[in-house]
Design a protein around this motif. Structure first.
Motif, PDB file in Angstrom:
ATOM      1  N   PRO A  23      59.401  23.756  -0.368  1.00  0.00           N
ATOM      2  CA  PRO A  23      59.209  23.397   1.036  1.00  0.00           C
ATOM      3  C   PRO A  23      58.420  24.483   1.775  1.00  0.00           C
ATOM      4  CG  PRO A  23      61.504  23.095   0.384  1.00  0.00           C
ATOM      5  CD  PRO A  23      60.808  23.816  -0.738  1.00  0.00           C
ATOM      6  N   GLU A  24      57.698  24.069   2.800  1.00  0.00           N
ATOM      7  CA  GLU A  24      56.891  24.998   3.588  1.00  0.00           C
ATOM      8  C   GLU A  24      57.742  26.135   4.167  1.00  0.00           C
ATOM      9  OE1 GLU A  24      53.477  26.605   4.787  1.00  0.00           O
ATOM     10  OE2 GLU A  24      53.565  24.723   3.681  1.00  0.00           O
ATOM     11  N   LYS A  25      58.959  25.823   4.601  1.00  0.00           N
ATOM     12  CA  LYS A  25      59.863  26.834   5.174  1.00  0.00           C
ATOM     13  C   LYS A  25      60.192  27.914   4.144  1.00  0.00           C
ATOM     14  CE  LYS A  25      64.023  27.107   7.992  1.00  0.00           C
ATOM     15  NZ  LYS A  25      65.089  26.339   8.628  1.00  0.00           N
ATOM     16  N   VAL A  26      60.420  27.514   2.900  1.00  0.00           N
ATOM     17  CA  VAL A  26      60.703  28.466   1.822  1.00  0.00           C
ATOM     18  C   VAL A  26      59.486  29.339   1.570  1.00  0.00           C
ATOM     19  CG1 VAL A  26      61.185  28.682  -0.656  1.00  0.00           C
ATOM     20  CG2 VAL A  26      62.483  27.043   0.735  1.00  0.00           C
ATOM     21  N   TYR A  27      58.309  28.714   1.503  1.00  0.00           N
ATOM     22  CA  TYR A  27      57.076  29.474   1.287  1.00  0.00           C
ATOM     23  C   TYR A  27      56.885  30.519   2.376  1.00  0.00           C
ATOM     24  CZ  TYR A  27      52.244  30.810   0.863  1.00  0.00           C
ATOM     25  OH  TYR A  27      51.112  31.560   0.731  1.00  0.00           O
ATOM     26  N   LYS A  28      57.103  30.139   3.635  1.00  0.00           N
ATOM     27  CA  LYS A  28      56.930  31.071   4.745  1.00  0.00           C
ATOM     28  C   LYS A  28      57.891  32.249   4.623  1.00  0.00           C
ATOM     29  CE  LYS A  28      56.728  31.450   9.793  1.00  0.00           C
ATOM     30  NZ  LYS A  28      56.686  32.859   9.670  1.00  0.00           N
ATOM     31  N   GLN A  29      59.140  31.978   4.259  1.00  0.00           N
ATOM     32  CA  GLN A  29      60.111  33.064   4.104  1.00  0.00           C
ATOM     33  C   GLN A  29      59.730  33.980   2.944  1.00  0.00           C
ATOM     34  OE1 GLN A  29      64.138  31.526   3.995  1.00  0.00           O
ATOM     35  NE2 GLN A  29      63.931  30.590   6.013  1.00  0.00           N
ATOM     36  N   SER A  43      72.988  37.093   0.430  1.00  0.00           N
ATOM     37  CA  SER A  43      73.582  37.181   1.764  1.00  0.00           C
ATOM     38  C   SER A  43      72.529  37.285   2.862  1.00  0.00           C
ATOM     39  CB  SER A  43      74.528  38.386   1.828  1.00  0.00           C
ATOM     40  OG  SER A  43      73.792  39.585   1.644  1.00  0.00           O
ATOM     41  N   SER A  44      71.270  37.103   2.511  1.00  0.00           N
ATOM     42  CA  SER A  44      70.175  37.237   3.467  1.00  0.00           C
ATOM     43  C   SER A  44      70.208  36.114   4.497  1.00  0.00           C
ATOM     44  CB  SER A  44      68.829  37.214   2.728  1.00  0.00           C
ATOM     45  OG  SER A  44      67.766  37.232   3.645  1.00  0.00           O
ATOM     46  N   MET A  45      70.360  36.480   5.752  1.00  0.00           N
ATOM     47  CA  MET A  45      70.329  35.481   6.824  1.00  0.00           C
ATOM     48  C   MET A  45      68.879  35.169   7.211  1.00  0.00           C
ATOM     49  SD  MET A  45      73.404  34.673   7.259  1.00  0.00           S
ATOM     50  CE  MET A  45      73.367  33.725   8.751  1.00  0.00           C
ATOM     51  N   THR A  46      68.022  36.167   7.174  1.00  0.00           N
ATOM     52  CA  THR A  46      66.624  35.988   7.554  1.00  0.00           C
ATOM     53  C   THR A  46      65.887  35.092   6.570  1.00  0.00           C
ATOM     54  OG1 THR A  46      66.645  38.206   8.506  1.00  0.00           O
ATOM     55  CG2 THR A  46      64.491  37.227   8.103  1.00  0.00           C
ATOM     56  N   TYR A  47      66.225  35.224   5.298  1.00  0.00           N
ATOM     57  CA  TYR A  47      65.528  34.485   4.243  1.00  0.00           C
ATOM     58  C   TYR A  47      66.483  33.544   3.505  1.00  0.00           C
ATOM     59  CZ  TYR A  47      62.287  38.376   5.067  1.00  0.00           C
ATOM     60  OH  TYR A  47      61.456  39.309   5.639  1.00  0.00           O
ATOM     61  N   SER A  48      67.374  32.894   4.221  1.00  0.00           N
ATOM     62  CA  SER A  48      68.421  32.088   3.579  1.00  0.00           C
ATOM     63  C   SER A  48      67.858  30.913   2.776  1.00  0.00           C
ATOM     64  CB  SER A  48      69.433  31.597   4.613  1.00  0.00           C
ATOM     65  OG  SER A  48      68.790  30.794   5.596  1.00  0.00           O
ATOM     66  N   ASP A  49      66.834  30.253   3.290  1.00  0.00           N
ATOM     67  CA  ASP A  49      66.246  29.126   2.549  1.00  0.00           C
ATOM     68  C   ASP A  49      65.553  29.612   1.284  1.00  0.00           C
ATOM     69  OD1 ASP A  49      66.895  26.924   4.385  1.00  0.00           O
ATOM     70  OD2 ASP A  49      65.529  27.963   5.752  1.00  0.00           O
ATOM     71  N   ALA A  50      64.847  30.729   1.388  1.00  0.00           N
ATOM     72  CA  ALA A  50      64.174  31.297   0.218  1.00  0.00           C
ATOM     73  C   ALA A  50      65.202  31.747  -0.816  1.00  0.00           C
ATOM     74  CB  ALA A  50      63.287  32.470   0.632  1.00  0.00           C
ATOM     75  N   ALA A  51      66.286  32.371  -0.360  1.00  0.00           N
ATOM     76  CA  ALA A  51      67.323  32.827  -1.285  1.00  0.00           C
ATOM     77  C   ALA A  51      67.939  31.648  -2.029  1.00  0.00           C
ATOM     78  CB  ALA A  51      68.405  33.597  -0.530  1.00  0.00           C
ATOM     79  N   GLU A  52      68.200  30.564  -1.318  1.00  0.00           N
ATOM     80  CA  GLU A  52      68.774  29.371  -1.960  1.00  0.00           C
ATOM     81  C   GLU A  52      67.790  28.773  -2.964  1.00  0.00           C
ATOM     82  OE1 GLU A  52      70.610  24.990  -0.835  1.00  0.00           O
ATOM     83  OE2 GLU A  52      70.154  26.396   0.770  1.00  0.00           O
ATOM     84  N   TRP A  53      66.511  28.674  -2.590  1.00  0.00           N
ATOM     85  CA  TRP A  53      65.507  28.119  -3.488  1.00  0.00           C
ATOM     86  C   TRP A  53      65.371  28.967  -4.741  1.00  0.00           C
ATOM     87  CZ3 TRP A  53      61.090  29.231  -6.064  1.00  0.00           C
ATOM     88  CH2 TRP A  53      60.351  28.155  -6.554  1.00  0.00           C
ATOM     89  N   LEU A  54      65.310  30.280  -4.571  1.00  0.00           N
ATOM     90  CA  LEU A  54      65.204  31.177  -5.722  1.00  0.00           C
ATOM     91  C   LEU A  54      66.419  31.037  -6.636  1.00  0.00           C
ATOM     92  CD1 LEU A  54      63.810  34.328  -3.916  1.00  0.00           C
ATOM     93  CD2 LEU A  54      62.581  32.895  -5.563  1.00  0.00           C
ATOM     94  N   SER A  55      67.591  30.977  -6.038  1.00  0.00           N
ATOM     95  CA  SER A  55      68.819  30.831  -6.817  1.00  0.00           C
ATOM     96  C   SER A  55      68.833  29.519  -7.605  1.00  0.00           C
ATOM     97  CB  SER A  55      70.028  30.894  -5.886  1.00  0.00           C
ATOM     98  OG  SER A  55      71.221  30.691  -6.589  1.00  0.00           O
ATOM     99  N   ASP A  56      68.302  28.472  -7.007  1.00  0.00           N
ATOM    100  CA  ASP A  56      68.277  27.162  -7.663  1.00  0.00           C
ATOM    101  C   ASP A  56      67.200  27.063  -8.745  1.00  0.00           C
ATOM    102  OD1 ASP A  56      70.338  26.291  -6.040  1.00  0.00           O
ATOM    103  OD2 ASP A  56      69.040  25.153  -4.672  1.00  0.00           O
ATOM    104  N   ASN A  57      66.163  27.890  -8.662  1.00  0.00           N
ATOM    105  CA  ASN A  57      64.997  27.712  -9.533  1.00  0.00           C
ATOM    106  C   ASN A  57      64.740  28.823 -10.533  1.00  0.00           C
ATOM    107  OD1 ASN A  57      63.391  25.170  -8.614  1.00  0.00           O
ATOM    108  ND2 ASN A  57      64.208  26.109  -6.768  1.00  0.00           N
TER     109      ASN A  57
END
Length: 74
Positions: A23-29, A43-57
């Motif tokens: 997602p674009e939001k993940v790319y931006k983070q 535990s990153s609040m600033t990069y929470s979407d990126a952290a979740e995507w990385l963890s999933d992938n």
């Protein structure tokens, strides 16, 4: 066999991914973290979407290089 009561290890590995969609939001983070030299962890609040995507992938089996540091052994 020896019984170990406590073993703590820090594992560091490098993963390369190619031709992935996100997602674009993940790319931006991810872009912002790279630009700012920030690390992303669970535990990153600033990069929470990126952290979740990385963890999933990212899986450890994807790693190219790895190293272990023994933190505690008793």
């Amino acid at each position: 066999m020896r019984k170990v009561e406590d073993l703590q290890v820090t594992v560091t590995y490098r993963v390369g991914l190619g031709d992935v969609s996100m997602p674009e939001k993940v790319y931006k983070q991810l872009f912002d973290a790279a630009k700012n030299g920030d690390e992303i962890d669970g535990s990153s609040m600033t990069y929470s979407d990126a952290a979740e995507w990385l963890s999933d992938n990212i899986r450890e089996r994807d790693c190219m290089d790895w190293e272990c540091e023994i933190d505690e052994l008793s």
